[in-house]
Design a protein around this motif. Structure first.
Motif, PDB file in Angstrom:
ATOM      1  N   CYS A 101       0.836  -1.207   0.000  1.00 39.30           N
ATOM      2  CA  CYS A 101       0.000   0.000   0.000  1.00 39.30           C
ATOM      3  C   CYS A 101       0.868   1.253   0.000  1.00 39.30           C
ATOM      4  O   CYS A 101       0.595   2.229  -0.719  1.00 39.30           O
ATOM      5  CB  CYS A 101      -0.917  -0.026   1.219  1.00 39.30           C
ATOM      6  SG  CYS A 101      -2.196   1.249   1.216  1.00 39.30           S
ATOM      7  N   ASN A 102       1.930   1.234   0.793  1.00 42.60           N
ATOM      8  CA  ASN A 102       2.823   2.386   0.890  1.00 42.60           C
ATOM      9  C   ASN A 102       3.516   2.669  -0.448  1.00 42.60           C
ATOM     10  O   ASN A 102       3.571   3.804  -0.916  1.00 42.60           O
ATOM     11  CB  ASN A 102       3.872   2.118   1.970  1.00 42.60           C
ATOM     12  CG  ASN A 102       4.242   3.369   2.724  1.00 42.60           C
ATOM     13  OD1 ASN A 102       3.386   4.182   3.018  1.00 42.60           O
ATOM     14  ND2 ASN A 102       5.502   3.521   3.041  1.00 42.60           N
ATOM     15  N   ASN A 103       4.040   1.607  -1.085  1.00 42.47           N
ATOM     16  CA  ASN A 103       4.710   1.772  -2.371  1.00 42.47           C
ATOM     17  C   ASN A 103       3.736   2.219  -3.457  1.00 42.47           C
ATOM     18  O   ASN A 103       4.092   3.004  -4.340  1.00 42.47           O
ATOM     19  CB  ASN A 103       5.390   0.463  -2.788  1.00 42.47           C
ATOM     20  CG  ASN A 103       6.598   0.143  -1.927  1.00 42.47           C
ATOM     21  OD1 ASN A 103       7.256   1.055  -1.440  1.00 42.47           O
ATOM     22  ND2 ASN A 103       6.881  -1.130  -1.717  1.00 42.47           N
ATOM     23  N   ARG A 104       2.501   1.722  -3.373  1.00 42.11           N
ATOM     24  CA  ARG A 104       1.496   2.155  -4.347  1.00 42.11           C
ATOM     25  C   ARG A 104       1.193   3.643  -4.187  1.00 42.11           C
ATOM     26  O   ARG A 104       0.983   4.359  -5.174  1.00 42.11           O
ATOM     27  CB  ARG A 104       0.224   1.313  -4.201  1.00 42.11           C
ATOM     28  CG  ARG A 104      -0.776   1.532  -5.340  1.00 42.11           C
ATOM     29  CD  ARG A 104      -1.840   0.448  -5.388  1.00 42.11           C
ATOM     30  NE  ARG A 104      -2.800   0.568  -4.306  1.00 42.11           N
ATOM     31  CZ  ARG A 104      -2.861  -0.227  -3.252  1.00 42.11           C
ATOM     32  NH1 ARG A 104      -2.000  -1.221  -3.142  1.00 42.11           N
ATOM     33  NH2 ARG A 104      -3.765  -0.045  -2.309  1.00 42.11           N
ATOM     34  N   LEU A 105       1.191   4.107  -2.938  1.00 40.29           N
ATOM     35  CA  LEU A 105       0.961   5.531  -2.683  1.00 40.29           C
ATOM     36  C   LEU A 105       2.053   6.374  -3.339  1.00 40.29           C
ATOM     37  O   LEU A 105       1.765   7.403  -3.977  1.00 40.29           O
ATOM     38  CB  LEU A 105       0.927   5.786  -1.169  1.00 40.29           C
ATOM     39  CG  LEU A 105       0.807   7.255  -0.720  1.00 40.29           C
ATOM     40  CD1 LEU A 105      -0.501   7.869  -1.225  1.00 40.29           C
ATOM     41  CD2 LEU A 105       0.914   7.364   0.794  1.00 40.29           C
ATOM     42  N   PHE A 106       3.305   5.962  -3.215  1.00 36.80           N
ATOM     43  CA  PHE A 106       4.402   6.708  -3.839  1.00 36.80           C
ATOM     44  C   PHE A 106       4.231   6.764  -5.362  1.00 36.80           C
ATOM     45  O   PHE A 106       4.459   7.806  -5.981  1.00 36.80           O
ATOM     46  CB  PHE A 106       5.750   6.057  -3.503  1.00 36.80           C
ATOM     47  CG  PHE A 106       6.092   6.062  -2.034  1.00 36.80           C
ATOM     48  CD1 PHE A 106       5.627   7.078  -1.206  1.00 36.80           C
ATOM     49  CD2 PHE A 106       6.882   5.059  -1.476  1.00 36.80           C
ATOM     50  CE1 PHE A 106       5.949   7.092   0.148  1.00 36.80           C
ATOM     51  CE2 PHE A 106       7.198   5.066  -0.129  1.00 36.80           C
ATOM     52  CZ  PHE A 106       6.725   6.078   0.682  1.00 36.80           C
ATOM     53  N   GLU A 107       3.817   5.636  -5.950  1.00 32.69           N
ATOM     54  CA  GLU A 107       3.627   5.612  -7.408  1.00 32.69           C
ATOM     55  C   GLU A 107       2.482   6.524  -7.827  1.00 32.69           C
ATOM     56  O   GLU A 107       2.558   7.186  -8.869  1.00 32.69           O
ATOM     57  CB  GLU A 107       3.367   4.176  -7.888  1.00 32.69           C
ATOM     58  CG  GLU A 107       4.554   3.248  -7.754  1.00 32.69           C
ATOM     59  CD  GLU A 107       5.765   3.748  -8.519  1.00 32.69           C
ATOM     60  OE1 GLU A 107       5.600   4.232  -9.652  1.00 32.69           O
ATOM     61  OE2 GLU A 107       6.882   3.678  -7.962  1.00 32.69           O
ATOM     62  N   LEU A 108       1.416   6.564  -7.029  1.00 30.14           N
ATOM     63  CA  LEU A 108       0.276   7.428  -7.354  1.00 30.14           C
ATOM     64  C   LEU A 108       0.667   8.901  -7.269  1.00 30.14           C
ATOM     65  O   LEU A 108       0.224   9.724  -8.074  1.00 30.14           O
ATOM     66  CB  LEU A 108      -0.897   7.134  -6.403  1.00 30.14           C
ATOM     67  CG  LEU A 108      -1.599   5.781  -6.626  1.00 30.14           C
ATOM     68  CD1 LEU A 108      -2.511   5.456  -5.449  1.00 30.14           C
ATOM     69  CD2 LEU A 108      -2.401   5.808  -7.927  1.00 30.14           C
ATOM     70  N   VAL A 109       1.513   9.232  -6.287  1.00 30.41           N
ATOM     71  CA  VAL A 109       2.007  10.614  -6.175  1.00 30.41           C
ATOM     72  C   VAL A 109       2.844  10.959  -7.400  1.00 30.41           C
ATOM     73  O   VAL A 109       2.689  12.031  -8.000  1.00 30.41           O
ATOM     74  CB  VAL A 109       2.827  10.801  -4.877  1.00 30.41           C
ATOM     75  CG1 VAL A 109       3.533  12.153  -4.881  1.00 30.41           C
ATOM     76  CG2 VAL A 109       1.923  10.692  -3.652  1.00 30.41           C
ATOM     77  N   LYS A 110       3.736  10.054  -7.791  1.00 34.26           N
ATOM     78  CA  LYS A 110       4.568  10.297  -8.973  1.00 34.26           C
ATOM     79  C   LYS A 110       3.727  10.473 -10.240  1.00 34.26           C
ATOM     80  O   LYS A 110       4.093  11.230 -11.134  1.00 34.26           O
ATOM     81  CB  LYS A 110       5.551   9.130  -9.172  1.00 34.26           C
ATOM     82  CG  LYS A 110       6.611   9.000  -8.104  1.00 34.26           C
ATOM     83  CD  LYS A 110       7.449   7.754  -8.361  1.00 34.26           C
ATOM     84  CE  LYS A 110       8.449   7.506  -7.234  1.00 34.26           C
ATOM     85  NZ  LYS A 110       9.230   6.273  -7.471  1.00 34.26           N
ATOM     86  N   ALA A 111       2.596   9.735 -10.307  1.00 36.30           N
ATOM     87  CA  ALA A 111       1.739   9.796 -11.486  1.00 36.30           C
ATOM     88  C   ALA A 111       0.794  10.995 -11.454  1.00 36.30           C
ATOM     89  O   ALA A 111       0.093  11.259 -12.428  1.00 36.30           O
ATOM     90  CB  ALA A 111       0.937   8.506 -11.607  1.00 36.30           C
ATOM     91  N   GLY A 112       0.750  11.708 -10.316  1.00 32.45           N
ATOM     92  CA  GLY A 112      -0.139  12.873 -10.208  1.00 32.45           C
ATOM     93  C   GLY A 112      -1.598  12.493 -10.070  1.00 32.45           C
ATOM     94  O   GLY A 112      -2.498  13.281 -10.416  1.00 32.45           O
ATOM     95  N   ASP A 113      -1.891  11.302  -9.549  1.00 37.49           N
ATOM     96  CA  ASP A 113      -3.273  10.815  -9.415  1.00 37.49           C
ATOM     97  C   ASP A 113      -3.825  11.204  -8.042  1.00 37.49           C
ATOM     98  O   ASP A 113      -3.655  10.474  -7.058  1.00 37.49           O
ATOM     99  CB  ASP A 113      -3.285   9.293  -9.599  1.00 37.49           C
ATOM    100  CG  ASP A 113      -4.696   8.712  -9.653  1.00 37.49           C
ATOM    101  OD1 ASP A 113      -5.646   9.414  -9.255  1.00 37.49           O
ATOM    102  OD2 ASP A 113      -4.826   7.552 -10.082  1.00 37.49           O
ATOM    103  N   VAL A 114      -4.523  12.349  -7.965  1.00 35.50           N
ATOM    104  CA  VAL A 114      -5.002  12.871  -6.677  1.00 35.50           C
ATOM    105  C   VAL A 114      -6.065  11.967  -6.079  1.00 35.50           C
ATOM    106  O   VAL A 114      -6.039  11.654  -4.878  1.00 35.50           O
ATOM    107  CB  VAL A 114      -5.547  14.306  -6.846  1.00 35.50           C
ATOM    108  CG1 VAL A 114      -6.110  14.831  -5.524  1.00 35.50           C
ATOM    109  CG2 VAL A 114      -4.448  15.228  -7.359  1.00 35.50           C
ATOM    110  N   ASP A 115      -7.041  11.543  -6.896  1.00 40.12           N
ATOM    111  CA  ASP A 115      -8.115  10.682  -6.375  1.00 40.12           C
ATOM    112  C   ASP A 115      -7.555   9.337  -5.915  1.00 40.12           C
ATOM    113  O   ASP A 115      -7.974   8.792  -4.888  1.00 40.12           O
ATOM    114  CB  ASP A 115      -9.177  10.463  -7.459  1.00 40.12           C
ATOM    115  CG  ASP A 115      -9.930  11.745  -7.780  1.00 40.12           C
ATOM    116  OD1 ASP A 115      -9.973  12.639  -6.905  1.00 40.12           O
ATOM    117  OD2 ASP A 115     -10.472  11.860  -8.904  1.00 40.12           O
ATOM    118  N   GLY A 116      -6.602   8.804  -6.681  1.00 39.07           N
ATOM    119  CA  GLY A 116      -5.987   7.543  -6.289  1.00 39.07           C
ATOM    120  C   GLY A 116      -5.247   7.660  -4.968  1.00 39.07           C
ATOM    121  O   GLY A 116      -5.237   6.731  -4.163  1.00 39.07           O
TER     122      GLY A 116
END
Length: 549
Positions: A329-344
């Motif tokens: 979950c933590n690593n997925r959060l970092f990837e979502l931040v990098k992708a600019g996915d606010v809702d994610g």
């Protein structure tokens, strides 16, 4: 030390020969025993002893037949016959086969001692008379600690397994692993150093090893293994007194020694170390299992904090079941931040809160440390992605302010709300990149590729280098350069290869390796795809062009 083997079908004779003589004083060590010529022959072929004490009359294969069979295997071995048969023919055959001496049972202890001493003297004389052999022996002895360390490194990391050949190699190196535990020490001073085994100050690692051996020397035999610039593993085998103590006392002893180690390192070097301890293992086959336990325990330092002592056995079963989901979950959060996915990001932080709550952690400091580290990583991603925004809240001002904000949070819900706020803002800014920002990132990526094209670079590594997601960097190359990441990297490599192929000193496979393509066959196919001809054809074309000029 010379290796000596005893072969006799009477156990009491073998035990007597082993026990009554001080072999170490003679410069010998008893490497094996056998009860007949067949077993003896197999051991000799494997261990290559320097001296053999053998009977003649034995079941299966007799001593004389065995000597005849092993003459070519150990041509310089000193064979001492010790037998109760007084037949002159036996003595004649033994001497004809090259036996060093012939003794009759029962023999006096002084006689056997003198014969072995003479054999050792002759072996030493022969060794010293060969300068090259002596040079190699000294070189081997000098490098023996490094050879032992390399052997244990391969066993720990799973490169080698506990097979029969490995056990024999361990015996030859003087390594004995019975009951043991693996302790792994990480230098918290070099967390930013690349994990390649060579960066960082080697004096720190030497100091940690010396401090560890001092802390444990009274209770354990210590075998250190350098893993990389941050981590060192130690294989601990309990000494006689420690082996007799209960498991609880042993754990307490290790914990106290680890605590002393941390204090010594802190006092001498000014930084801390994190220590992980495996459960007990036995034999070479379990070394890699216990190594993995220590590595698994290090994962828990993410929320237990650095400069702690983590016993694998103490990691709660509930945490073991849930930590995989937590890290995912933590690593997925970092990837979502990098992708600019606010809702994610919002959805992921909600899942993270559920995961943290279900783990049942009661220590607030552990949880606070986890959120502090997570927010710090997100702020690093945001800063490294070259986002400039003065409107961000105070948590971006520095670690001190962030830590104060986390300290003021009374519960996990508040901590998670703070994390979501920081993550959403960072994701929003990354999502709002304009073309100028993209070009700035692109220049950074291209510069990196031009410097490191000879390394095995992947899309994920490139993305990590400039703190964006792989999908983002892939779109960036396609949009701005009209090619994908792999094609652009290949174009750089082929361009460099064309330059190198013009030098007659380089062979094709050397050129391939120099531009980061280890497989010559694949390099040839790739070169043909981009240039329209093979590397050999291209070299020939260059040579013809040079000749005509």
């Amino acid at each position: 030390m010379f290796n000596l083997m005893i072969i006799d079908d009477e156990p009491i004779i073998r035990k007597g020969i082993r026990s009554v003589i001080n072999w170490e004083e003679l410069g010998c060590t008893v490497c094996a025993e056998a009860e007949d010529g067949q077993e003896g022959r197999e051991l000799i072929e494997r261990l290559k002893p320097d001296i053999i004490i053998t009977d003649i009359k034995m079941p299966e294969v007799d001593g004389l037949t065995m000597i005849r069979d092993i003459k070519d295997v150990v041509p310089n071995c000193k064979v001492i016959i010790l037998t109760g048969y007084r037949d002159f023919d036996y003595a004649y055959q033994a001497i004809k086969l090259g036996a060093f001496d012939f003794l009759l049972k029962p023999t006096k202890l002084e006689q056997l001692h003198d014969v072995v001493k003479r054999a050792v003297t002759e072996l030493k004389t022969k060794a010293s008379s060969d300068p090259e052999t002596e040079r190699l022996r000294k070189l081997y002895e000098k490098n023996l600690p490094l050879i032992r360390e390399k052997f244990l490194y391969n066993m720990l990391t799973g490169v080698a397994t506990g097979s029969q050949s490995v056990t024999e190699e361990a015996q030859q190196l003087g390594i004995d692993v019975g009951l043991f535990q693996v302790v792994m020490v990480e230098n918290d001073n070099s967390r930013d150093a690349q994990d390649d085994g060579y960066n960082g100050n080697p004096l720190y690692q030497f100091g940690i090893t010396s401090a560890f051996e001092e802390a444990f020397s009274g209770f354990y035999s210590v075998q250190p293994v350098s893993l990389n610039s941050r981590r060192t593993a130690f294989v601990l085998s309990p000494k006689a007194e420690a082996a007799k103590s209960s498991s609880g006392a042993a754990v307490c002893c290790i914990e106290n020694c680890c605590s002393n180690l941390q204090n010594m390192v802190k006092s001498c070097f000014g930084f801390g170390v994190t220590v992980t301890v495996s459960s007990e293992g036995f034999g070479f086959g379990e070394l890699s299992v216990k190594y993995r336990e220590c590595c698994e325990a290090f994962k828990h330092s993410f929320y237990l904090g650095s400069q702690t002592i983590i016993f694998y056995d103490r990691i709660g079963s509930q945490i073991k079941q849930n930590d995989a989901a937590l890290y995912e979950c933590n690593n997925r959060l970092f990837e979502l931040v990098k992708a600019g996915d606010v809702d994610g990001v919002s959805q992921c932080t909600a899942e993270l809160l559920t995961c943290i709550t279900s783990m049942g952690l009661t220590d607030k400091e552990y949880i606070r440390r986890f959120y502090f580290d997570t927010i710090t990583v997100i702020n690093t991603i945001r800063a490294s992605a070259l986002i400039a925004d003065d409107s961000l809240p105070p948590q971006n001002a520095g670690e001190g302010n962030l830590y104060n904000m986390i300290e003021r949070c009374d519960n996990v819900g508040d901590l998670n709300g703070l994390l979501e706020s920081v993550a959403r803002r960072a994701a929003a800014k990354i999502g709002d990149y304009d073309s100028g920002s993209m070009k700035l990132l692109l220049r950074k990526a291209v510069d990196y590729l031009n410097k490191h094209y000879s390394d095995p670079i992947t899309l994920q590594q490139m993305a990590d280098e400039i703190y964006v997601s792989p999908s983002y960097i892939s779109r960036m190359f396609k949009k701005e350069l009209g090619v994908n990441f792999v094609d652009y990297l290949n174009e750089i490599r082929i361009s460099r290869a064309k330059d190198l192929l013009g030098d007659i000193n380089y062979k094709t496979y050397e050129v391939a390796d120099s531009v980061g393509i280890s497989n010559p066959h694949y390099f040839s196919k790739l070169f043909r795809r981009y240039v329209g001809m093979t590397p050999s054809e291209y070299k020939e074309l260059l040579s013809r062009t040079t000749f005509t000029q």
